[in-house]
Write an enzyme that holds these catalytic residues in place. Structure first.
Site, PDB file in Angstrom:
ATOM      1  N   GLU A 495      48.082  44.398  39.913  1.00 51.59           N
ATOM      2  CA  GLU A 495      47.113  45.284  40.594  1.00 51.59           C
ATOM      3  C   GLU A 495      47.125  45.175  42.119  1.00 51.59           C
ATOM      4  OE1 GLU A 495      43.176  45.142  38.802  1.00 51.59           O
ATOM      5  OE2 GLU A 495      43.998  44.866  36.793  1.00 51.59           O
ATOM      6  N   HIS A 705      35.850  32.077  39.052  1.00 55.70           N
ATOM      7  CA  HIS A 705      34.989  32.258  40.228  1.00 55.70           C
ATOM      8  C   HIS A 705      35.055  31.095  41.204  1.00 55.70           C
ATOM      9  CE1 HIS A 705      33.472  34.922  37.100  1.00 55.70           C
ATOM     10  NE2 HIS A 705      33.177  35.742  38.084  1.00 55.70           N
TER      11      HIS A 705
HETATM   12  N1  GLN Z   1      41.492  44.253  35.543  1.00 58.19           N
HETATM   13  C1  GLN Z   1      40.508  43.869  36.504  1.00 58.19           C
HETATM   14  C2  GLN Z   1      40.994  42.647  37.250  1.00 58.19           C
HETATM   15  O1  GLN Z   1      41.718  41.874  36.676  1.00 58.19           O
HETATM   16  C3  GLN Z   1      39.193  43.556  35.848  1.00 58.19           C
HETATM   17  C4  GLN Z   1      38.116  43.206  36.840  1.00 58.19           C
HETATM   18  C5  GLN Z   1      36.726  43.079  36.255  1.00 58.19           C
HETATM   19  O2  GLN Z   1      36.524  43.087  35.079  1.00 58.19           O
HETATM   20  N2  GLN Z   1      35.731  42.956  37.060  1.00 58.19           N
HETATM   21  O3  GLN Z   1      40.643  42.435  38.386  1.00 58.19           O
END
Ligand code: GLN
Ligand code: ZN
Length: 767
Positions: A495, A705
């Site tokens: 991504e 996190h």
């Molecule tokens: N596919 C997104 C990621 O990996 C999912 C993010 C989310 O659920 N907040 O960042």
């Protein structure tokens, strides 16, 4: 005479001045005096904007350094032991420590002693507040002067103000009992004297009206909380000033009788969310009280239909002639600040929109229309508003025949996979050839500074499209190589090309518009700039296929395609008001369905459709839940059901409260769901005790996190808990959520341990 007022104004600033000042202060680049000055200037500017727009009564107390609930906790001295100042009164440093935590390092170890207050969503908005922590022996004492100082500040500027406080019941409701178990309501009698004190002091400052927010009057309340309302307001009724109790976000419904009879001087209701309550209110609210009608939507960006709003007000005017107030539905905190700054929106679209400043003007003109219906200005503005409503109703920019027809042609079969899960999974297993406990990640990999710089340069025209594409391809190659070396089973492309999981898609879907400055506070210094759903939605061309196909071409392993689901797209956008949420979700579902089908055609064997916001769409009232869950699950299935049985659909949700919606999550019928569980020590899986979740599931084995790298033993321990509730052959191994906020070193280290954990689990299984 009708009176105009606002329940609150956005505090962040048209240019996010507060955000910038806060962040500079936290970095040590702006001292406290400098920060305080920015706050003071913002308050002054915001009062002036509201006054110039024509409001009669201006709010005070809507400004907060971080969050208004946190300000109240300081006011009441609800400061957990770990934050209590060693000596003297709490200061801004105390406030920021409560909001952000203090990391005390001791012997090289992270100490959790100073962990921040928990943060959670403010009702059904995207604003987050800091949860007050109460103990059984909780004492309350007035500990913060901000409200009184700001009243003086406003008076000194010559403003007529109405301070805003959160009511005692709502404040207690929002908090959490810590330590030994007890009922929060037991604290009420200790808390009420403080309200007496605050109101008396405000009265002494020359305040005539105070607004007491009790939005929980719009919720399903237990009987003891309902009873407590009467008791509480009987006690504070003696304070020598007038009280307006405000309910918003939801209708009063079964609490209406209670609300109209409270011993206070006025009641504010949200007519945008719950217009149907008006006749009953007119019937039951004593006419000597003030009725404040929230007719201008404080939570969206659309201009008000002034004629429609006026006709609601006129109904009320007959009975409440001298006692009618006009307002936004709720605080304007939830809308962007000023439309005038949007220099890149076309005039037509701009004429349809209203941000906080414009909403104040709408409130003011509606008030004028009641007080002075013959005024030429009023007549002109009303006519203009009617023209705009007409132009929107027939605009081809909003209404697209092809989208309507496609929606109308949906059949039940469209939201149904060909075969049941039991059959599909066999086909998928033999096609995918994955080991037991397959490993995967949630989609994103670290968004490095290099990625962000490349995207910025591309957006500014400093990097050509082909150079940008090459930069992203290189990130994809990097991510694929790392995943292959790690030995992960199902890979992702990472991504890198996505700024945000909603905006990335919204930019490629027809029917969306984007602002430059439409920021809304999410929490503290964090703001979001949601895209606006303007018209019927459709996907003109593939949105992700090139990237995913490129990534799949680099590896023989299975590459998972990654999409954002329809419900999440909707929840994190400003929606239309002329059609239902359901219709918008289904239009989005069809657009995403096309993408899923195109990914399948490009040879992609697994597609993940993220629904991070699925649970937040739940209505505030339980009675409305099922209706929402029905269309939300259907929208998901509609986008997931265009593919063959052997194509595996994943979904991902990242929160840990599932128990009450687990059946609907099962009804989404995703082949695999990955969820957050590690932070709650797999407690979430309790939901799976009572309800046998039928499909595959990947309970997150580590918390993304924090940069902490858990070892494989911890992950195995968590998975062993999962195995007790879910058959091993249906379990996946993955982190809690996407890794975009992490850096590569800790990401690789954690994934090495995760893959090792999966291998050990497999070995144990076959032994
Ligand atoms: N596919 C997104 C990621 O990996 C999912 C993010 C989310 O659920 N907040 O960042
Ligand atoms: Zn997530």
């Amino acid at each position: 005479m009708a009176v105009s007022h606002s329940l609150g104004f956005p505090r962040i600033g048209a240019d996010r001045e507060l955000k910038k000042a806060l962040e500079a202060h936290w970095k040590g680049e702006l001292d406290e005096a400098g920060l305080r000055l920015v706050g003071k200037q913002l308050r002054a500017a915001h009062w002036q904007l509201q006054k110039d727009a024509g409001l009669d009564l201006l709010p005070v107390g809507d400004f907060a350094w971080y969050d208004q609930v946190l300000t109240h906790s300081l006011s009441f001295g609800v400061i957990p032991e770990r934050f209590k100042p060693q000596s003297g009164a709490p200061g801004l440093d105390t406030l920021f420590a409560m909001a952000r935590g203090v990391s005390q390092r001791c012997c090289g170890q992270h100490d959790s002693a100073g962990h921040a207050l928990e943060m959670t969503k403010w009702f059904d908005t995207n604003y987050h507040y800091l949860v007050p922590e109460f103990t059984a022996d909780q004492q309350f004492q007035l500990s913060w002067e901000q409200l009184f100082e700001e009243v003086d500040e406003a008076h000194a500027l010559g403003h007529k103000v109405k301070p805003v406080v959160i009511g005692p019941l709502t404040y207690l409701w929002l908090g959490k009992a810590k330590g030994e178990a007890f009922d929060k309501l037991e604290l009420l009698d200790r808390l009420l004297p403080l309200y007496g004190e605050i109101l008396t002091r405000l009265a002494a400052q020359g305040v005539e009206w105070v607004q007491i927010d009790e939005p929980i009057l719009g919720l399903d309340l237990p009987q003891d909380w309902k009873n407590a309302f009467e008791r509480a307001y009987n006690l504070i009724q003696h304070a020598p000033l007038k009280k307006l109790v405000a309910c918003y976000f939801s209708g009063l419904e079964d609490n209406l009788g209670l609300a109209v009879n409270l011993p206070v001087d006025g009641l504010h209701v949200d007519l945008v969310r719950a217009p149907e309550q008006l006749p009953m209110l007119l019937d039951r609210l004593p006419a000597y009280k003030v009725l404040s009608l929230g007719v201008v939507n404080g939570r969206n960006v659309w201009g008000c239909d002034l004629e429609a709003a006026l006709s609601q007000l006129q109904q009320a005017e007959q009975r409440f002639a001298g006692n009618l107030w006009v307002a936004g539905s709720c605080s304007l905190l939830h809308s962007p600040v000023d439309l005038r700054r949007e220099d890149q929106l076309d005039d037509e679209l701009k004429s349809w929109l209203a941000f906080a400043v414009q909403k104040c003007a709408e409130i003011a003109v509606l008030t004028k229309a009641l007080n002075n219906p013959q005024s030429p200005e009023v007549i002109r503005v009303l006519e203009h508003s009617a023209d705009i409503q007409r132009s929107r109703a027939s605009s081809s920019r909003i209404h697209k025949e092809a989208v309507h027809q496609r929606l109308a042609a949906i059949t039940a079969a469209d939201s149904q996979r060909t075969s049941a899960f039991a059959e599909r999974i066999e086909l998928q297993r033999s096609r995918l050839q994955l080991p037991a406990f397959p490993t995967t990640t949630i989609g994103s990999f670290p968004q490095t500074p290099a990625i962000r710089l490349a995207r910025q340069a591309f957006k500014q025209g400093k990097l050509s499209r082909s150079d940008y594409t090459e930069a992203m391809y290189s990130e994809i190659r990097h991510a694929v190589t790392i995943q292959e070396n790690l030995g992960l089973d199902v890979l992702v492309h990472g991504e890198a090309e996505r700024n945000d999981m909603v905006e990335y898609f919204a930019e490629q879907i027809d029917g969306y518009a984007f602002t430059r400055f439409g920021w809304v506070q999410s929490y503290g210094s964090r703001c979001v700039k949601p895209a606006i759903i303007v018209g019927d939605l459709s996907r003109p061309q593939p949105m992700t296929v090139d990237w995913i196909r490129y990534a799949q071409g680099l590896t023989n392993k299975v590459m998972k395609g990654m999409l954002t689901g329809p419900v999440t797209m909707l929840m994190w956008s400003f929606p239309r008001e002329d059609v239902s949420r359901e219709v918008q979700a289904k239009q989005l579902a069809l657009a995403i369905r096309d993408e899923v089908v195109d990914l399948e055609a490009a040879g992609i064997r697994i597609v993940q459709i993220d629904e991070a916001a699925f649970r937040e769409g739940l209505p505030l009232r339980k009675a409305a839940w099922q209706g929402y869950l029905d269309w939300a699950t259907e929208a998901f299935r509609l986008c997931a059901s265009g593919v063959r049985d052997e194509t595996q659909i994943h979904t991902h949700m990242c929160y840990s409260e599932f128990n009450d919606v687990i059946e609907s999550i099962a009804a989404m019928d995703a082949d695999v769901i990955t969820i957050e569980t590690s932070r709650s020590d797999m407690e979430l899986l309790d939901a799976f005790e009572a309800f046998a979740y039928p499909n595959d599931i990947g309970p997150g084995v580590y918390d993304i996190h924090s940069p902490r790298v858990p070892d494989s033993r911890e992950m195995i321990k968590l998975m062993s808990k999962a195995v007790k509730r879910i058959p091993a052959e249906r379990l996946w191994v993955n982190p809690d959520c996407g890794l975009k906020t992490r850096a590569w070193p800790e990401t690789e280290a954690a994934l090495i341990n995760m893959v090792s954990a999966a291998r050990q689990l497999r070995a144990a299984l076959s032994a």
